[in-house]
Design a protein around this motif. Sequence first.
Motif, PDB file in Angstrom:
ATOM      1  N   THR A 112      -9.705  -3.918  -0.215  1.00 23.61           N
ATOM      2  CA  THR A 112      -9.610  -2.452  -0.160  1.00 23.61           C
ATOM      3  C   THR A 112     -10.321  -1.938   1.084  1.00 23.61           C
ATOM      4  O   THR A 112      -9.778  -1.112   1.829  1.00 23.61           O
ATOM      5  CB  THR A 112     -10.219  -1.823  -1.437  1.00 23.61           C
ATOM      6  OG1 THR A 112      -9.454  -2.254  -2.562  1.00 23.61           O
ATOM      7  CG2 THR A 112     -10.223  -0.313  -1.363  1.00 23.61           C
ATOM      8  N   THR A 164      -6.371   0.229  -9.975  1.00 25.90           N
ATOM      9  CA  THR A 164      -5.823   1.307 -10.804  1.00 25.90           C
ATOM     10  C   THR A 164      -4.610   1.905 -10.077  1.00 25.90           C
ATOM     11  O   THR A 164      -4.443   1.730  -8.867  1.00 25.90           O
ATOM     12  CB  THR A 164      -6.865   2.422 -11.020  1.00 25.90           C
ATOM     13  OG1 THR A 164      -7.171   3.017  -9.757  1.00 25.90           O
ATOM     14  CG2 THR A 164      -8.130   1.882 -11.668  1.00 25.90           C
ATOM     15  N   GLU A 165      -3.782   2.605 -10.821  1.00 24.32           N
ATOM     16  CA  GLU A 165      -2.623   3.274 -10.210  1.00 24.32           C
ATOM     17  C   GLU A 165      -3.081   4.287  -9.169  1.00 24.32           C
ATOM     18  O   GLU A 165      -2.463   4.428  -8.117  1.00 24.32           O
ATOM     19  CB  GLU A 165      -1.754   3.954 -11.276  1.00 24.32           C
ATOM     20  CG  GLU A 165      -0.904   2.988 -12.066  1.00 24.32           C
ATOM     21  CD  GLU A 165       0.038   2.156 -11.197  1.00 24.32           C
ATOM     22  OE1 GLU A 165       0.721   2.721 -10.316  1.00 24.32           O
ATOM     23  OE2 GLU A 165       0.080   0.928 -11.395  1.00 24.32           O
ATOM     24  N   GLU A 166      -4.158   4.988  -9.470  1.00 28.85           N
ATOM     25  CA  GLU A 166      -4.699   5.980  -8.525  1.00 28.85           C
ATOM     26  C   GLU A 166      -5.112   5.307  -7.216  1.00 28.85           C
ATOM     27  O   GLU A 166      -4.838   5.820  -6.132  1.00 28.85           O
ATOM     28  CB  GLU A 166      -5.894   6.686  -9.169  1.00 28.85           C
ATOM     29  CG  GLU A 166      -6.512   7.748  -8.298  1.00 28.85           C
ATOM     30  CD  GLU A 166      -7.676   8.435  -9.005  1.00 28.85           C
ATOM     31  OE1 GLU A 166      -8.805   8.255  -8.526  1.00 28.85           O
ATOM     32  OE2 GLU A 166      -7.442   9.128 -10.010  1.00 28.85           O
ATOM     33  N   GLU A 167      -5.758   4.158  -7.328  1.00 27.15           N
ATOM     34  CA  GLU A 167      -6.195   3.437  -6.122  1.00 27.15           C
ATOM     35  C   GLU A 167      -4.992   2.927  -5.331  1.00 27.15           C
ATOM     36  O   GLU A 167      -4.972   3.004  -4.100  1.00 27.15           O
ATOM     37  CB  GLU A 167      -7.123   2.278  -6.512  1.00 27.15           C
ATOM     38  CG  GLU A 167      -7.702   1.530  -5.337  1.00 27.15           C
ATOM     39  CD  GLU A 167      -8.675   2.341  -4.484  1.00 27.15           C
ATOM     40  OE1 GLU A 167      -9.275   1.746  -3.593  1.00 27.15           O
ATOM     41  OE2 GLU A 167      -8.825   3.563  -4.679  1.00 27.15           O
ATOM     42  N   LYS A 168      -3.985   2.422  -6.023  1.00 28.33           N
ATOM     43  CA  LYS A 168      -2.762   1.983  -5.323  1.00 28.33           C
ATOM     44  C   LYS A 168      -2.146   3.139  -4.557  1.00 28.33           C
ATOM     45  O   LYS A 168      -1.756   2.978  -3.396  1.00 28.33           O
ATOM     46  CB  LYS A 168      -1.737   1.413  -6.316  1.00 28.33           C
ATOM     47  CG  LYS A 168      -2.037   0.010  -6.765  1.00 28.33           C
ATOM     48  CD  LYS A 168      -0.830  -0.643  -7.390  1.00 28.33           C
ATOM     49  CE  LYS A 168      -0.698  -0.300  -8.833  1.00 28.33           C
ATOM     50  NZ  LYS A 168       0.325  -1.100  -9.528  1.00 28.33           N
ATOM     51  N   MET A 169      -2.053   4.290  -5.176  1.00 30.73           N
ATOM     52  CA  MET A 169      -1.452   5.453  -4.524  1.00 30.73           C
ATOM     53  C   MET A 169      -2.275   5.880  -3.304  1.00 30.73           C
ATOM     54  O   MET A 169      -1.715   6.241  -2.262  1.00 30.73           O
ATOM     55  CB  MET A 169      -1.297   6.597  -5.514  1.00 30.73           C
ATOM     56  CG  MET A 169      -0.204   6.335  -6.545  1.00 30.73           C
ATOM     57  SD  MET A 169      -0.090   7.589  -7.841  1.00 30.73           S
ATOM     58  CE  MET A 169       0.024   9.085  -6.908  1.00 30.73           C
ATOM     59  N   ARG A 170      -3.592   5.853  -3.423  1.00 29.40           N
ATOM     60  CA  ARG A 170      -4.464   6.224  -2.307  1.00 29.40           C
ATOM     61  C   ARG A 170      -4.260   5.273  -1.126  1.00 29.40           C
ATOM     62  O   ARG A 170      -4.111   5.711   0.024  1.00 29.40           O
ATOM     63  CB  ARG A 170      -5.932   6.206  -2.759  1.00 29.40           C
ATOM     64  CG  ARG A 170      -6.908   6.689  -1.688  1.00 29.40           C
ATOM     65  CD  ARG A 170      -8.350   6.575  -2.168  1.00 29.40           C
ATOM     66  NE  ARG A 170      -8.822   5.211  -2.199  1.00 29.40           N
ATOM     67  CZ  ARG A 170      -9.256   4.536  -1.141  1.00 29.40           C
ATOM     68  NH1 ARG A 170      -9.249   5.085   0.045  1.00 29.40           N
ATOM     69  NH2 ARG A 170      -9.682   3.295  -1.262  1.00 29.40           N
TER      70      ARG A 170
END
Length: 186
Positions: A112, A164-170
């Motif tokens: 990341t 998380t989905e949020e982290e993937k989107m970011r």
Amino acid sequence: MSSIKSLPLDQFLATLAAKQPTPGGGAAAAVGAAIGNAAASMAAAYTTRKKDAESGAKEKAMVLQSAMDVTEFLQAADDDAEAYADLQRTWKESVPEDEKAKIEARALAIPTNLVETCHKNILSIHGFLPHCNTNITSDAKVGIHTLAGAARAAYQTVLVNSPTEEEKMRLQALLKEIRDVEDELL
């Protein structure tokens, strides 16, 4: 295994190609990012002529050059290999849940951070391009493209570590910005 940052390139490549768990894709991405930084740093080094000092480009080149640290990426390659070895240990041994969670978090944090740092460096190089010695802008662009590939490769390592989905989107938003820079250059 020896520290990746201390291996000659041919030994690193042979080690990467071998049937062994580390170094793997995360380390390959980090070494690719180091190469991208080095190419951009070289372009900045060639933007330090007398006329560059007079135009203010030399100062911008020196700022970029100091930001293009390759050692952080080479350390990330070693860190990734170490994190994966720790992660493998959790699959084979009984590890307390809190320790396992820390190991998994580190395995996710390393790639990341690599995506984030590649993104930041690409934007820095892109901002420097108008000031770059025109005879060597292609090398700065090579830095951008190499860092972009490293960011996408690191993202693949992120995905195997269950973000998380949020982290993937970011992270996908960062990759889109990188793609936009590359599209502009191409």
